[in-house]
Design a protein around this motif. Structure first.
Motif, PDB file in Angstrom:
ATOM      1  N   VAL A  61      46.606  64.247 -40.977  1.00 48.99           N
ATOM      2  CA  VAL A  61      46.328  62.732 -41.060  1.00 48.99           C
ATOM      3  C   VAL A  61      46.626  62.847 -39.876  1.00 48.99           C
ATOM      4  CG1 VAL A  61      46.471  60.877 -41.894  1.00 48.99           C
ATOM      5  CG2 VAL A  61      46.211  62.067 -43.252  1.00 48.99           C
ATOM      6  N   ASP A  62      46.061  62.460 -38.430  1.00 45.83           N
ATOM      7  CA  ASP A  62      45.881  62.218 -37.638  1.00 45.83           C
ATOM      8  C   ASP A  62      46.349  60.295 -37.210  1.00 45.83           C
ATOM      9  OD1 ASP A  62      46.294  61.225 -34.357  1.00 45.83           O
ATOM     10  OD2 ASP A  62      43.599  62.085 -34.140  1.00 45.83           O
ATOM     11  N   PRO A  63      47.505  60.319 -36.696  1.00 51.73           N
ATOM     12  CA  PRO A  63      47.751  58.264 -37.070  1.00 51.73           C
ATOM     13  C   PRO A  63      46.947  57.663 -36.193  1.00 51.73           C
ATOM     14  CG  PRO A  63      49.705  59.839 -36.851  1.00 51.73           C
ATOM     15  CD  PRO A  63      48.782  60.683 -36.590  1.00 51.73           C
ATOM     16  N   ASP A  64      46.222  58.749 -34.754  1.00 55.79           N
ATOM     17  CA  ASP A  64      45.096  57.950 -33.816  1.00 55.79           C
ATOM     18  C   ASP A  64      44.518  57.970 -34.110  1.00 55.79           C
ATOM     19  OD1 ASP A  64      47.502  56.998 -32.049  1.00 55.79           O
ATOM     20  OD2 ASP A  64      46.675  59.524 -31.010  1.00 55.79           O
ATOM     21  N   CYS A  65      43.444  58.626 -35.613  1.00 52.61           N
ATOM     22  CA  CYS A  65      42.500  58.863 -36.165  1.00 52.61           C
ATOM     23  C   CYS A  65      42.581  58.256 -37.388  1.00 52.61           C
ATOM     24  CB  CYS A  65      41.526  59.718 -35.890  1.00 52.61           C
ATOM     25  SG  CYS A  65      39.907  59.816 -36.319  1.00 52.61           S
ATOM     26  N   PRO A  66      42.934  57.452 -38.050  1.00 55.98           N
ATOM     27  CA  PRO A  66      43.627  57.438 -39.958  1.00 55.98           C
ATOM     28  C   PRO A  66      43.088  57.270 -39.988  1.00 55.98           C
ATOM     29  CG  PRO A  66      43.086  55.292 -38.166  1.00 55.98           C
ATOM     30  CD  PRO A  66      43.138  56.373 -37.686  1.00 55.98           C
ATOM     31  N   ASP A  67      41.274  57.484 -40.634  1.00 55.39           N
ATOM     32  CA  ASP A  67      40.290  58.111 -41.012  1.00 55.39           C
ATOM     33  C   ASP A  67      40.198  59.068 -41.384  1.00 55.39           C
ATOM     34  OD1 ASP A  67      39.423  58.188 -39.358  1.00 55.39           O
ATOM     35  OD2 ASP A  67      37.025  58.102 -38.771  1.00 55.39           O
ATOM     36  N   THR A  68      40.824  59.980 -41.256  1.00 58.44           N
ATOM     37  CA  THR A  68      41.352  61.575 -41.659  1.00 58.44           C
ATOM     38  C   THR A  68      42.610  61.317 -42.641  1.00 58.44           C
ATOM     39  OG1 THR A  68      43.372  61.872 -40.412  1.00 58.44           O
ATOM     40  CG2 THR A  68      41.363  62.534 -38.581  1.00 58.44           C
ATOM     41  N   ALA A  69      42.674  60.428 -43.001  1.00 60.26           N
ATOM     42  CA  ALA A  69      43.621  60.156 -44.495  1.00 60.26           C
ATOM     43  C   ALA A  69      42.374  60.431 -45.619  1.00 60.26           C
ATOM     44  CB  ALA A  69      44.083  59.115 -44.318  1.00 60.26           C
ATOM     45  N   GLU A  70      40.876  59.553 -45.511  1.00 59.68           N
ATOM     46  CA  GLU A  70      40.348  59.861 -47.368  1.00 59.68           C
ATOM     47  C   GLU A  70      39.874  61.347 -47.093  1.00 59.68           C
ATOM     48  OE1 GLU A  70      35.701  57.450 -47.989  1.00 59.68           O
ATOM     49  OE2 GLU A  70      36.512  57.576 -45.647  1.00 59.68           O
ATOM     50  N   TRP A  71      40.258  61.133 -48.239  1.00 60.95           N
ATOM     51  CA  TRP A  71      39.284  63.071 -48.779  1.00 60.95           C
ATOM     52  C   TRP A  71      40.928  64.034 -48.529  1.00 60.95           C
ATOM     53  CZ3 TRP A  71      36.590  62.470 -52.508  1.00 60.95           C
ATOM     54  CH2 TRP A  71      35.295  61.927 -53.039  1.00 60.95           C
TER      55      TRP A  71
END
Length: 167
Positions: free
Chosen positions: A36-46
């Motif tokens: 998960v990239d904290p600068d792109c937190p939508d990467t946490a989904e799925w």
């Protein structure tokens, strides 16, 4: 062919809740996931925030996860509204429960951040989410701990322009 952009009301609501969760940088930090990239937190989904409860005994990777489920108790006295039960569960392996520099277990810290994000929140276009239950437990031969938070909310009863969709 089915329209791939079509979403049920439950799907829309889950996506809104998940967006609220990953938009909180403290939740992203405590999930502690390298993917998960904290600068792109939508990467946490799925990856570590799911629109269902991800069970530890069938998962492929060890890590901290959040699962979101939604149930409905059906219409209230007024058929235009129904009561939802939004359940958010944080799972953490025992090997990752302690958070260096923090007081409390990872599941307790994460549950606190989730509660701060969702409890009394009105941004979902409905009446406020209200925390009504919080529970802790252990599963999978004591390898995973979890904390479950349940919120209630009143939402429209899937009516289109105030009318029931009767064919």
């Amino acid at each position: 062919m089915r329209n791939g952009d079509k979403q049920s009301e439950v799907t829309k609501l889950k996506r809104e809740i998940i967006k609220l969760l990953y938009s909180n940088p403290e939740i992203i930090e405590i999930l502690d996931n390298e993917q998960v990239d904290p600068d792109c937190p939508d990467t946490a989904e799925w990856v570590c925030i799911f629109p269902y409860v991800k069970l530890a005994n069938i998962q492929e990777e060890v890590g901290t996860f959040i699962g979101v489920t939604i149930d409905s108790n059906g219409p209230l006295e007024n058929d235009r509204f129904k009561q939802l039960l939004v359940t958010v569960t944080a799972f953490c392996p025992i090997t990752n429960m302690q958070v260096k520099g923090q007081k409390g277990t990872r599941t307790d810290i994460l549950a606190g951040d989730i509660s701060e994000t969702l409890n009394w929140n009105r941004s979902l276009g409905m009446f406020r989410l209200k925390l009504v239950n919080e529970q802790e437990g252990v599963m999978s031969a004591q390898q995973y701990y979890f904390r479950t938070l349940q919120f209630t909310a009143i939402r429209g009863n899937d009516l289109k322009k105030g009318q029931a969709n009767i064919h």
